[in-house]
Design a protein around this motif. Structure first.
Motif, PDB file in Angstrom:
ATOM      1  N   VAL A 152       0.817  -1.230   0.000  1.00 43.06           N
ATOM      2  CA  VAL A 152       0.000   0.000   0.000  1.00 43.06           C
ATOM      3  C   VAL A 152       0.843   1.269   0.000  1.00 43.06           C
ATOM      4  O   VAL A 152       0.290   2.374  -0.036  1.00 43.06           O
ATOM      5  N   GLY A 153       2.177   1.126   0.043  1.00 46.78           N
ATOM      6  CA  GLY A 153       3.048   2.278  -0.149  1.00 46.78           C
ATOM      7  C   GLY A 153       2.942   3.331   0.937  1.00 46.78           C
ATOM      8  O   GLY A 153       2.884   3.017   2.125  1.00 46.78           O
ATOM      9  N   THR A 154       2.891   4.582   0.475  1.00 50.04           N
ATOM     10  CA  THR A 154       3.027   5.708   1.404  1.00 50.04           C
ATOM     11  C   THR A 154       1.900   6.714   1.233  1.00 50.04           C
ATOM     12  O   THR A 154       1.149   6.658   0.264  1.00 50.04           O
ATOM     13  N   GLN A 155       1.812   7.629   2.213  1.00 53.45           N
ATOM     14  CA  GLN A 155       0.854   8.736   2.096  1.00 53.45           C
ATOM     15  C   GLN A 155       1.590  10.038   2.415  1.00 53.45           C
ATOM     16  O   GLN A 155       2.587  10.030   3.154  1.00 53.45           O
ATOM     17  N   PRO A 156       1.090  11.181   1.887  1.00 54.01           N
ATOM     18  CA  PRO A 156       1.783  12.457   2.097  1.00 54.01           C
ATOM     19  C   PRO A 156       1.921  12.787   3.578  1.00 54.01           C
ATOM     20  O   PRO A 156       1.021  12.502   4.358  1.00 54.01           O
ATOM     21  N   TRP A 157       3.042  13.411   3.927  1.00 52.07           N
ATOM     22  CA  TRP A 157       3.272  13.802   5.316  1.00 52.07           C
ATOM     23  C   TRP A 157       3.595  15.305   5.392  1.00 52.07           C
ATOM     24  O   TRP A 157       4.413  15.805   4.614  1.00 52.07           O
ATOM     25  N   VAL A 158       2.926  16.001   6.306  1.00 52.41           N
ATOM     26  CA  VAL A 158       3.302  17.393   6.638  1.00 52.41           C
ATOM     27  C   VAL A 158       3.336  17.501   8.163  1.00 52.41           C
ATOM     28  O   VAL A 158       2.662  16.719   8.850  1.00 52.41           O
ATOM     29  N   PRO A 159       4.082  18.473   8.725  1.00 48.57           N
ATOM     30  CA  PRO A 159       4.088  18.607  10.184  1.00 48.57           C
ATOM     31  C   PRO A 159       2.678  18.919  10.703  1.00 48.57           C
ATOM     32  O   PRO A 159       1.888  19.560   9.995  1.00 48.57           O
ATOM     33  N   GLU A 160       2.395  18.487  11.922  1.00 50.03           N
ATOM     34  CA  GLU A 160       1.059  18.683  12.528  1.00 50.03           C
ATOM     35  C   GLU A 160       0.599  20.136  12.448  1.00 50.03           C
ATOM     36  O   GLU A 160      -0.545  20.426  12.123  1.00 50.03           O
ATOM     37  N   PHE A 161       1.535  21.078  12.783  1.00 48.52           N
ATOM     38  CA  PHE A 161       1.126  22.486  12.856  1.00 48.52           C
ATOM     39  C   PHE A 161       0.694  23.042  11.494  1.00 48.52           C
ATOM     40  O   PHE A 161       0.009  24.043  11.399  1.00 48.52           O
ATOM     41  N   ALA A 162       1.111  22.364  10.418  1.00 47.55           N
ATOM     42  CA  ALA A 162       0.773  22.861   9.077  1.00 47.55           C
ATOM     43  C   ALA A 162      -0.608  22.390   8.627  1.00 47.55           C
ATOM     44  O   ALA A 162      -1.252  23.019   7.782  1.00 47.55           O
ATOM     45  N   LYS A 163      -1.062  21.272   9.210  1.00 47.71           N
ATOM     46  CA  LYS A 163      -2.292  20.634   8.703  1.00 47.71           C
ATOM     47  C   LYS A 163      -3.515  21.551   8.682  1.00 47.71           C
ATOM     48  O   LYS A 163      -4.236  21.595   7.691  1.00 47.71           O
ATOM     49  N   PRO A 164      -3.789  22.322   9.762  1.00 47.72           N
ATOM     50  CA  PRO A 164      -5.017  23.129   9.737  1.00 47.72           C
ATOM     51  C   PRO A 164      -5.011  24.188   8.642  1.00 47.72           C
ATOM     52  O   PRO A 164      -6.062  24.715   8.290  1.00 47.72           O
ATOM     53  N   HIS A 165      -3.831  24.528   8.135  1.00 46.67           N
ATOM     54  CA  HIS A 165      -3.740  25.641   7.171  1.00 46.67           C
ATOM     55  C   HIS A 165      -3.647  25.171   5.724  1.00 46.67           C
ATOM     56  O   HIS A 165      -3.529  25.994   4.814  1.00 46.67           O
ATOM     57  N   LEU A 166      -3.663  23.880   5.477  1.00 48.69           N
ATOM     58  CA  LEU A 166      -3.489  23.408   4.094  1.00 48.69           C
ATOM     59  C   LEU A 166      -4.640  23.901   3.226  1.00 48.69           C
ATOM     60  O   LEU A 166      -5.780  23.979   3.683  1.00 48.69           O
ATOM     61  N   GLY A 167      -4.336  24.239   1.998  1.00 49.31           N
ATOM     62  CA  GLY A 167      -5.388  24.749   1.106  1.00 49.31           C
ATOM     63  C   GLY A 167      -4.811  25.110  -0.241  1.00 49.31           C
ATOM     64  O   GLY A 167      -3.868  24.475  -0.717  1.00 49.31           O
ATOM     65  N   LYS A 168      -5.378  26.158  -0.826  1.00 44.39           N
ATOM     66  CA  LYS A 168      -5.055  26.499  -2.216  1.00 44.39           C
ATOM     67  C   LYS A 168      -3.583  26.882  -2.418  1.00 44.39           C
ATOM     68  O   LYS A 168      -2.948  26.475  -3.384  1.00 44.39           O
ATOM     69  N   GLU A 169      -3.065  27.700  -1.504  1.00 44.04           N
ATOM     70  CA  GLU A 169      -1.689  28.167  -1.700  1.00 44.04           C
ATOM     71  C   GLU A 169      -0.751  27.692  -0.589  1.00 44.04           C
ATOM     72  O   GLU A 169       0.261  28.311  -0.301  1.00 44.04           O
ATOM     73  N   ASN A 170      -1.152  26.623   0.033  1.00 43.80           N
ATOM     74  CA  ASN A 170      -0.360  26.077   1.122  1.00 43.80           C
ATOM     75  C   ASN A 170      -0.620  24.566   1.057  1.00 43.80           C
ATOM     76  O   ASN A 170      -1.583  24.066   1.610  1.00 43.80           O
ATOM     77  N   PHE A 171       0.244  23.853   0.326  1.00 47.08           N
ATOM     78  CA  PHE A 171      -0.140  22.485  -0.032  1.00 47.08           C
ATOM     79  C   PHE A 171       1.061  21.543  -0.064  1.00 47.08           C
ATOM     80  O   PHE A 171       2.219  21.983  -0.199  1.00 47.08           O
ATOM     81  N   HIS A 172       0.758  20.249   0.071  1.00 47.69           N
ATOM     82  CA  HIS A 172       1.801  19.228  -0.040  1.00 47.69           C
ATOM     83  C   HIS A 172       2.159  19.051  -1.512  1.00 47.69           C
ATOM     84  O   HIS A 172       1.322  19.226  -2.403  1.00 47.69           O
ATOM     85  N   ILE A 173       3.377  18.639  -1.727  1.00 51.26           N
ATOM     86  CA  ILE A 173       3.898  18.494  -3.089  1.00 51.26           C
ATOM     87  C   ILE A 173       3.099  17.487  -3.924  1.00 51.26           C
ATOM     88  O   ILE A 173       3.100  17.546  -5.161  1.00 51.26           O
ATOM     89  N   CYS A 174       2.368  16.602  -3.263  1.00 47.72           N
ATOM     90  CA  CYS A 174       1.600  15.611  -4.022  1.00 47.72           C
ATOM     91  C   CYS A 174       0.434  16.261  -4.765  1.00 47.72           C
ATOM     92  O   CYS A 174      -0.286  15.572  -5.496  1.00 47.72           O
ATOM     93  N   GLU A 175       0.253  17.589  -4.571  1.00 45.46           N
ATOM     94  CA  GLU A 175      -0.788  18.313  -5.333  1.00 45.46           C
ATOM     95  C   GLU A 175      -0.143  19.378  -6.224  1.00 45.46           C
ATOM     96  O   GLU A 175      -0.810  20.323  -6.657  1.00 45.46           O
ATOM     97  N   TYR A 176       1.148  19.245  -6.470  1.00 50.46           N
ATOM     98  CA  TYR A 176       1.892  20.349  -7.070  1.00 50.46           C
ATOM     99  C   TYR A 176       1.362  20.793  -8.439  1.00 50.46           C
ATOM    100  O   TYR A 176       1.119  21.973  -8.662  1.00 50.46           O
ATOM    101  N   LEU A 177       1.163  19.869  -9.344  1.00 51.99           N
ATOM    102  CA  LEU A 177       0.805  20.298 -10.706  1.00 51.99           C
ATOM    103  C   LEU A 177      -0.546  21.011 -10.737  1.00 51.99           C
ATOM    104  O   LEU A 177      -0.722  22.003 -11.429  1.00 51.99           O
ATOM    105  N   GLN A 178      -1.509  20.521  -9.954  1.00 48.84           N
ATOM    106  CA  GLN A 178      -2.823  21.181 -10.001  1.00 48.84           C
ATOM    107  C   GLN A 178      -2.844  22.504  -9.252  1.00 48.84           C
ATOM    108  O   GLN A 178      -3.634  23.385  -9.598  1.00 48.84           O
ATOM    109  N   LYS A 179      -1.972  22.694  -8.252  1.00 50.29           N
ATOM    110  CA  LYS A 179      -2.086  23.897  -7.424  1.00 50.29           C
ATOM    111  C   LYS A 179      -1.001  24.948  -7.679  1.00 50.29           C
ATOM    112  O   LYS A 179      -1.036  26.007  -7.059  1.00 50.29           O
ATOM    113  N   SER A 180      -0.071  24.644  -8.553  1.00 51.68           N
ATOM    114  CA  SER A 180       1.067  25.567  -8.667  1.00 51.68           C
ATOM    115  C   SER A 180       0.933  26.519  -9.845  1.00 51.68           C
ATOM    116  O   SER A 180       1.872  27.231 -10.181  1.00 51.68           O
TER     117      SER A 180
END
Ligand SMILES: Cc1cc2nc3c(=O)[nH]c(=O)nc-3n(C[C@H](O)[C@H](O)[C@H](O)COP(=O)(O)OP(=O)(O)OC[C@H]3O[C@@H](n4cnc5c(N)ncnc54)[C@H](O)[C@@H]3O)c2cc1C
Length: 457
Positions: A152-180
């Motif tokens: 089952v491989g892996t899932q994206p990881w970000v530090p805990e403090f970053a999680k509540p703020h994830l969104g359009k311009e604050n995102f994990h690299i696994c969404e890079y092409l669609q959000k950049s």
């Protein structure tokens, strides 16, 4: 208790996940009538880090480390077979790639998944129980199997403090092409000093004038932007012989070795580092284009908070590892978290969890990657890409996929494991006085005239 119903489809092996690890096993088992098999993936269709398929991104390992070549070069799912099937074998040769484009490898994997009728998508495994056979419940049906292979491989990881703020311009690299696509004119921070962070930083530096961010910062916890060690003897730690040696070391030594050697797997390709350096040179000295480019290694990001005064602005708090008493702050408009991946959830194993042996957060596997458990010896739970602590850094990349899958096939078919490839040039094990004789050394490395004294003299 789940019960086996005679009308349920039954397989010798069911694979959970159809990434490269299980695709390799699927390739080796294809057309094997003794082992009817099915591989199930929750995605609607095959993908392999598709959001990170940036121009110029290349495979970080040899192309021979495909699904099958290293254990079964005649298999129809090798990369060579793909090229031939597509009619482009001469073009591939003549293109003279120093490294294979990552997109081309992704397309090869998609081809292998598509050509193998035992691999299906759009079905998620929800839980697995056992009653003489494994009972696998998905979101669509229940099937049974003598054995299962978890990939089952892996899932994206970000530090805990970053999680509540994830969104359009604050995102994990696994969404890079669609959000950049709307970062033009913005102040962008890339957090993470591995290959993925490097590729994003290079992509942002390379954008045409009207699409450029006004400021690009790159932050890494490592002391510098460090290259991957892809040298010859290092690569001898990515072969079965070393994996077996590593496996029998005490856990504390294994952990220490992983930490010490992390750059053999998580460092940045030299050609990417060179391209970044050259882009900065151009920006500053040739084009003099006025962009602010910040390189901040040796720092950890401590927090991200939205600005109270300016909508869309963020404050990134950093700590310099050598000057921890003075936190640093960056004001930015967008963050790309290139902070990596963690092991994907295996919650579907919950009904069996107490029966499986675990240690240090991993299920303990034997030499054939079967988890040690209290069930019958002819019912196995194989673990793919899930035992880095026991098998070392290659466990989670492509290097040993074909070999590991071959070991699993041997066990599944109850046949003797095939002869291993020759051992490493390096003697990994500690020598005992009687280990080294003239004959053992000459048979290992083929030097007829080498004279070796015992007792280390
Ligand atoms: C951008 C990028 C580039 C990389 N490049 C390289 C490289 O060049 N060389 C290298 O050696 N390694 C590379 N890697 C490492 C990479 O993780 C592995 O190569 C590989 O993807 C691991 O394969 P896997 O099959 O174990 O897992 P994955 O590829 O993560 O596949 C696991 C699959 O399991 C499915 N799944 C999960 N849970 C369930 C469930 N409950 N039911 C059904 N399906 C489920 C998922 O949908 C997924 O498709 C790269 C990683 C990244 C992020």
């Amino acid at each position: 208790m789940d019960v086996v119903n005679m009308e349920m489809e039954h397989y010798h092996l069911v694979g959970i996940g159809a990434g490269p690890a299980n695709l390799s096993l699927a390739a080796l088992l294809h057309n094997n009538e003794k082992a009817p098999n099915l591989f199930i993936d929750q995605k609607q269709q095959f993908s392999w880090h598709d959001e990170q398929m940036l121009d110029g991104a290349t495979l970080q390992v040899s192309i021979f480390k495909d699904l099958a070549s290293l254990s079964d070069p005649t298999n129809r799912f090798t990369f060579l077979s793909y090229l031939h099937d597509q009619g482009r074998i001469y073009h591939f040769l003549n293109a003279q790639f120093a490294q294979v484009p990552r997109r081309e490898f992704r397309n090869y994997l998609a081809w292998a998944a598509e050509k193998n009728e035992n691999v299906i998508f759009g079905e998620k495994v929800l839980h697995i129980n056992f009653n003489d056979a494994f009972i696998i419940k998905t979101n669509k049906r229940t099937i049974t199997a003598n054995n299962i292979a978890i990939g089952v491989g892996t899932q994206p990881w970000v530090p805990e403090f970053a999680k509540p703020h994830l969104g359009k311009e604050n995102f994990h690299i696994c969404e890079y092409l669609q959000k950049s696509s709307n970062l033009a004119g913005k102040r962008v921070a890339v957090v993470g000093g591995g290959q993925s962070g490097a590729e994003v930083f290079l992509d942002l530096l390379s954008r045409p004038f009207h699409e450029r961010p006004s400021q690009i910062c790159w932050i890494s916890r490592r002391r510098n932007f460090s290259p991957i060690d892809d040298s010859t003897f290092t690569n001898d730690t990515f072969i079965p012989d070393y994996s077996n040696y590593f496996n029998q070391l005490p856990p504390s030594v294994r952990n220490k070795t992983i930490k010490e050697n992390i750059l053999t797997s998580d460092g940045i390709s030299e050609h990417t580092l060179r391209a970044i350096y050259q882009k900065i040179y151009y920006s500053r000295f040739v084009d003099n284009d006025g962009r602010a480019i910040g390189l901040y290694p040796n720092r950890s990001v401590l927090d991200i908070t939205p600005s109270k005064d300016i909508a869309g602005e963020w404050k990134l708090t950093l700590i310099h590892n050598d000057f921890p008493e003075q936190p640093e702050a960056l004001e930015i408009d967008a963050v790309v978290w290139a902070t990596g991946f963690s092991p994907a959830s295996k919650d579907f194993l919950a009904p069996l969890k107490e029966r499986l042996r675990s240690e240090g957060g991993e299920y303990v596997v034997d030499d054939d990657f079967a988890v040690q458990w209290d069930g019958p010896a002819n019912r196995n739970i194989f673990m793919q890409n899930g035992v880095r602590g026991q098998r070392g850094l290659p466990d989670v990349n492509l290097s040993l996929n074909a070999w590991r899958a071959q070991r699993i096939v041997g066990r599944l078919l109850d046949k003797a494991q095939p002869k291993e490839q020759l051992s490493s040039f390096i003697t990994w094990k500690g020598l005992k006085p009687d280990d080294v004789t003239e004959s053992t050394v000459s048979s290992l490395i083929g030097f007829d005239t080498l004279k070796v004294m015992s007792n280390g003299r």
